[in-house]
Every structure is written in structure tokens, then in C-alpha cells.
Design a protein around this motif. Structure first.
Motif, PDB file in Angstrom:
ATOM      1  N   ILE A  55      12.587  -3.027  -4.727  1.00  0.00           N
ATOM      2  CA  ILE A  55      11.578  -3.057  -3.662  1.00  0.00           C
ATOM      3  C   ILE A  55      12.089  -2.315  -2.433  1.00  0.00           C
ATOM      4  N   GLN A  56      13.342  -2.549  -2.071  1.00  0.00           N
ATOM      5  CA  GLN A  56      13.915  -1.878  -0.906  1.00  0.00           C
ATOM      6  C   GLN A  56      13.988  -0.358  -1.124  1.00  0.00           C
ATOM      7  N   GLN A  57      14.366   0.060  -2.333  1.00  0.00           N
ATOM      8  CA  GLN A  57      14.441   1.495  -2.632  1.00  0.00           C
ATOM      9  C   GLN A  57      13.064   2.150  -2.559  1.00  0.00           C
ATOM     10  N   LEU A  58      12.062   1.470  -3.101  1.00  0.00           N
ATOM     11  CA  LEU A  58      10.704   2.021  -3.086  1.00  0.00           C
ATOM     12  C   LEU A  58      10.143   2.070  -1.668  1.00  0.00           C
ATOM     13  N   ARG A  59      10.415   1.037  -0.876  1.00  0.00           N
ATOM     14  CA  ARG A  59       9.947   1.041   0.515  1.00  0.00           C
ATOM     15  C   ARG A  59      10.568   2.185   1.293  1.00  0.00           C
ATOM     16  N   SER A  60      11.842   2.444   1.049  1.00  0.00           N
ATOM     17  CA  SER A  60      12.509   3.555   1.709  1.00  0.00           C
ATOM     18  C   SER A  60      11.874   4.882   1.283  1.00  0.00           C
ATOM     19  N   TYR A  61      11.555   5.003  -0.002  1.00  0.00           N
ATOM     20  CA  TYR A  61      10.916   6.228  -0.506  1.00  0.00           C
ATOM     21  C   TYR A  61       9.527   6.400   0.112  1.00  0.00           C
TER      22      TYR A  61
ATOM     23  N   GLN B 297       5.143  -7.655  -5.841  1.00  0.00           N
ATOM     24  CA  GLN B 297       5.535  -6.744  -4.759  1.00  0.00           C
ATOM     25  C   GLN B 297       6.111  -5.447  -5.311  1.00  0.00           C
ATOM     26  N   LEU B 298       6.944  -5.580  -6.333  1.00  0.00           N
ATOM     27  CA  LEU B 298       7.557  -4.387  -6.927  1.00  0.00           C
ATOM     28  C   LEU B 298       6.494  -3.475  -7.526  1.00  0.00           C
ATOM     29  N   ASN B 299       5.544  -4.041  -8.261  1.00  0.00           N
ATOM     30  CA  ASN B 299       4.483  -3.231  -8.872  1.00  0.00           C
ATOM     31  C   ASN B 299       3.617  -2.558  -7.815  1.00  0.00           C
ATOM     32  N   THR B 300       3.340  -3.267  -6.722  1.00  0.00           N
ATOM     33  CA  THR B 300       2.566  -2.676  -5.629  1.00  0.00           C
ATOM     34  C   THR B 300       3.304  -1.499  -5.014  1.00  0.00           C
ATOM     35  N   GLN B 301       4.613  -1.667  -4.782  1.00  0.00           N
ATOM     36  CA  GLN B 301       5.415  -0.589  -4.206  1.00  0.00           C
ATOM     37  C   GLN B 301       5.518   0.598  -5.165  1.00  0.00           C
ATOM     38  N   ARG B 302       5.564   0.322  -6.463  1.00  0.00           N
ATOM     39  CA  ARG B 302       5.593   1.400  -7.458  1.00  0.00           C
ATOM     40  C   ARG B 302       4.340   2.273  -7.334  1.00  0.00           C
ATOM     41  N   LYS B 303       3.174   1.620  -7.234  1.00  0.00           N
ATOM     42  CA  LYS B 303       1.909   2.357  -7.153  1.00  0.00           C
ATOM     43  C   LYS B 303       1.846   3.216  -5.895  1.00  0.00           C
ATOM     44  N   LEU B 304       2.252   2.630  -4.766  1.00  0.00           N
ATOM     45  CA  LEU B 304       2.235   3.381  -3.511  1.00  0.00           C
ATOM     46  C   LEU B 304       3.189   4.578  -3.562  1.00  0.00           C
ATOM     47  N   ALA B 305       4.378   4.348  -4.082  1.00  0.00           N
ATOM     48  CA  ALA B 305       5.360   5.430  -4.171  1.00  0.00           C
ATOM     49  C   ALA B 305       4.872   6.526  -5.107  1.00  0.00           C
ATOM     50  N   ASN B 306       4.288   6.135  -6.234  1.00  0.00           N
ATOM     51  CA  ASN B 306       3.792   7.118  -7.204  1.00  0.00           C
ATOM     52  C   ASN B 306       2.643   7.940  -6.619  1.00  0.00           C
ATOM     53  N   ALA B 307       1.757   7.278  -5.862  1.00  0.00           N
ATOM     54  CA  ALA B 307       0.645   7.984  -5.221  1.00  0.00           C
ATOM     55  C   ALA B 307       1.156   9.020  -4.218  1.00  0.00           C
ATOM     56  N   ASN B 308       2.158   8.656  -3.442  1.00  0.00           N
ATOM     57  CA  ASN B 308       2.745   9.597  -2.480  1.00  0.00           C
ATOM     58  C   ASN B 308       3.412  10.768  -3.198  1.00  0.00           C
ATOM     59  N   TYR B 309       4.089  10.454  -4.303  1.00  0.00           N
ATOM     60  CA  TYR B 309       4.763  11.507  -5.071  1.00  0.00           C
ATOM     61  C   TYR B 309       3.745  12.531  -5.592  1.00  0.00           C
TER      62      TYR B 309
ATOM     63  N   SER C  89       8.406   5.221   2.956  1.00  0.00           N
ATOM     64  CA  SER C  89       8.554   5.569   4.364  1.00  0.00           C
ATOM     65  C   SER C  89       8.887   7.051   4.522  1.00  0.00           C
ATOM     66  N   LYS C  90       9.791   7.538   3.680  1.00  0.00           N
ATOM     67  CA  LYS C  90      10.204   8.943   3.743  1.00  0.00           C
ATOM     68  C   LYS C  90       9.034   9.865   3.414  1.00  0.00           C
ATOM     69  N   THR C  91       8.293   9.564   2.353  1.00  0.00           N
ATOM     70  CA  THR C  91       7.179  10.426   1.945  1.00  0.00           C
ATOM     71  C   THR C  91       5.990  10.291   2.887  1.00  0.00           C
ATOM     72  N   ASN C  92       5.803   9.134   3.494  1.00  0.00           N
ATOM     73  CA  ASN C  92       4.751   8.989   4.508  1.00  0.00           C
ATOM     74  C   ASN C  92       4.995   9.923   5.681  1.00  0.00           C
ATOM     75  N   SER C  93       6.241  10.028   6.085  1.00  0.00           N
ATOM     76  CA  SER C  93       6.598  10.935   7.176  1.00  0.00           C
ATOM     77  C   SER C  93       6.324  12.387   6.776  1.00  0.00           C
ATOM     78  N   ALA C  94       6.660  12.731   5.521  1.00  0.00           N
ATOM     79  CA  ALA C  94       6.415  14.097   5.042  1.00  0.00           C
ATOM     80  C   ALA C  94       4.923  14.404   4.996  1.00  0.00           C
ATOM     81  N   LEU C  95       4.119  13.420   4.578  1.00  0.00           N
ATOM     82  CA  LEU C  95       2.666  13.611   4.526  1.00  0.00           C
ATOM     83  C   LEU C  95       2.075  13.731   5.926  1.00  0.00           C
ATOM     84  N   ALA C  96       2.608  12.984   6.875  1.00  0.00           N
ATOM     85  CA  ALA C  96       2.123  13.068   8.254  1.00  0.00           C
ATOM     86  C   ALA C  96       2.387  14.456   8.828  1.00  0.00           C
ATOM     87  N   LEU C  97       3.570  15.013   8.565  1.00  0.00           N
ATOM     88  CA  LEU C  97       3.883  16.366   9.023  1.00  0.00           C
ATOM     89  C   LEU C  97       2.985  17.397   8.353  1.00  0.00           C
TER      90      LEU C  97
END
Length: 266
Positions: free
Chosen positions: A129-135, A86-98, A137-145
Motif C-alpha cells: 500500500i505504501q509503495q503504491l501510494r508513493s507511485y 485498500q491494496l486493491n483500490t491503490q492498485r487500480k489507481l496506480a494502474n490508471a495513472n500508468y 503521488s509521483k504520477t499525479n505530479s507528472a499528470l499535473a505538469l
């Protein structure tokens, strides 16, 4: 005659007297024989049952202890493996958004700083995992805008919101293979990022191809495969830029040149 009757009566009494003890003995003897086996059987069967029960109880307790000692370790190992995945999956998603925000906007929130997964215990992994999920969520909102702004610019573009790009030349080199891509032309909205497929210039049906990621950022930067190759002046109509970037899989290089022109909407 009286003597004969007396003799018969005496004989009858004598026979009766003799037969009574024998009848009692016959009644008593079977009773003794019947009661003795029952007593012995009961005394022998009771220890046997007790012994079986004791053995069964011991065996059951051993099995239970063995299962209890193994199951926490097994479940703990499985749990840690699942958490690590789960942690590795969240890392990839967060890095892609970044990366996407950095290319399209020009900047992005810093990623959470985490140690390598192997160096973290289950508590630290859960926190990560919680920190990455929060990140995310935050970057998803920025991308949507950002996507909403790009759609608005596409409908009503201001000066500098649209550019036309002409890829005049590109040479792809990787896996001991080199080919020149055919020229391509396209239009980009400020804040937009798209992938174009480079194909062999000579043999159109040749399976050789490579992806090229071109972004026109909100800060007027032209980004190719994650590298800034030019800053566009929205008041200048035409310009060109050369690039030498790595392939998307980092297993080769793409060297080329493109021309771009700002579209005047007045």
C-alpha cells in the motif's frame, strides 16, 4: 393479731423467693432462643455467599477467556480484509495513472511489482500500500505538469501541437450486436486525451453506443483505446490511419478509419 401479721409477712417472703428464679428463667430463655437462630443463620449464610461468589467468578473468567480468544481472530480477519481492499483500490489507481501517462506521454514509470493480494500477509500488504501510494503521488505530479503543458499549448500552439481528426467510419461489434457509428470531427492538443461517444449512424435515438478513447501523445503518436495506430509527422499536413481495437470493457471490437490534419499556426 401478731400471729396473723407474721403469717402474712412470711407468705410475702415466700412468694418473693419463689418468683425470682422464675423471672430469671424467663429472661434467660428468650435470650438463648434469640442468640441460637442468629448463630445458625450466620453459619449457614456464609457458605452460601462464598459458593455463589466462587461460581460467579468461574463463569466470568470463562466468558472473558472466550471473548479474548475470539476477538483477536475476528479483529485480525476484519483488519486483513480492510487492508486487502485498500491494496486493491491503490492498485487500480496506480494502474490508471500508468495507462494515462503511457498513452499521453509515450512512457510511464514502472508499476511496483507486487504478488497477488491473496499471497501476501498483513505486513507485505501494508508495504505494498505504501509503495503504491508513493507511485500514485509521483504520477499525479507528472499528470499535473502534463495538464499544465497542454493548457499552455492550447493558448499558444507551436507547429505540430494541434491536429484535427475526422472519424470517417467505425463499426462496433459486441454482445451479439453490430452497428455503424456516425462520423465525428474534433481537434486535439499534443498531450491531450479525450473520450468520444460513438452512436448508431442510422437510428440517432437508439440506445446503442460505445466509447472511443483517442489520444494525441507528446511523442506525436495517435493512440486509440490504448493502441498506437499511427505516428504523426508534424511537418506533414494530412494523413489517415485505420484501426481495429477492443472496446473499453474488452467485450467487443471497434473497426474504423480516421483522417487527421496538422494545423499550421504560422
Amino acid at each position: 393479731m401478731p400471729t396473723f401479721r407474721s403469717g402474712l409477712l412470711l407468705a410475702t417472703l415466700l412468694l418473693s423467693a419463689c418468683s425470682m428464679p422464675i423471672f430469671q428463667d424467663l429472661q434467660n430463655k428468650p435470650t438463648e432462643k434469640t442468640s441460637t437462630p442468629n448463630t445458625v443463620s450466620t453459619e449457614q449464610s456464609m457458605p452460601s455467599k462464598t459458593t455463589d461468589n466462587e461460581v460467579a467468578t468461574v463463569e466470568t473468567s470463562v466468558i472473558t477467556e472466550t471473548n479474548n480468544s475470539n476477538s483477536p481472530k475476528a479483529s485480525s480477519t476484519e483488519s486483513n480484509t480492510d487492508l486487502a481492499e485498500q491494496l486493491n483500490t491503490q492498485r487500480k489507481l496506480a494502474n490508471a495513472n500508468y495507462i494515462e501517462l503511457k498513452n499521453r506521454v509515450g512512457n510511464a514509470p514502472e508499476l511496483p511489482r507486487l504478488l497477488a493480494t491473496e499471497q501476501l500477509d498483513s505486513k507485505a500488504i501494508n508495504l505494498g500500500i505504501q509503495q503504491l501510494r508513493s507511485y500514485i503521488s509521483k504520477t499525479n505530479s507528472a499528470l499535473a505538469l502534463l495538464n499544465a503543458r497542454v493548457n499552455d499549448r492550447e493558448k499558444v500552439a507551436m507547429n505540430g501541437d494541434l491536429i484535427r481528426i475526422f472519424l470517417s467510419e467505425a463499426t462496433v461489434t459486441h454482445d451479439n450486436m453490430t452497428f455503424k457509428a456516425q462520423p465525428l470531427v474534433g481537434q486535439w492538443v499534443r498531450g491531450e486525451s479525450r473520450v468520444i461517444r460513438l452512436k448508431d449512424n442510422i437510428l440517432f435515438e437508439n440506445p446503442k453506443s460505445e466509447d472511443l478513447h483517442i489520444t494525441f501523445s507528446e511523442t506525436y503518436q495517435l493512440v486509440v483505446n490504448g493502441e498506437v495506430i499511427s505516428t504523426i509527422n508534424p511537418k506533414k499536413e494530412k494523413n489517415n490511419a485505420s484501426f481495429n481495437v477492443t472496446t473499453s470493457a474488452n467485450d467487443g471490437t471497434i473497426v474504423g478509419k480516421l483522417d487527421y490534419r496538422v494545423i499550421d499556426n504560422e
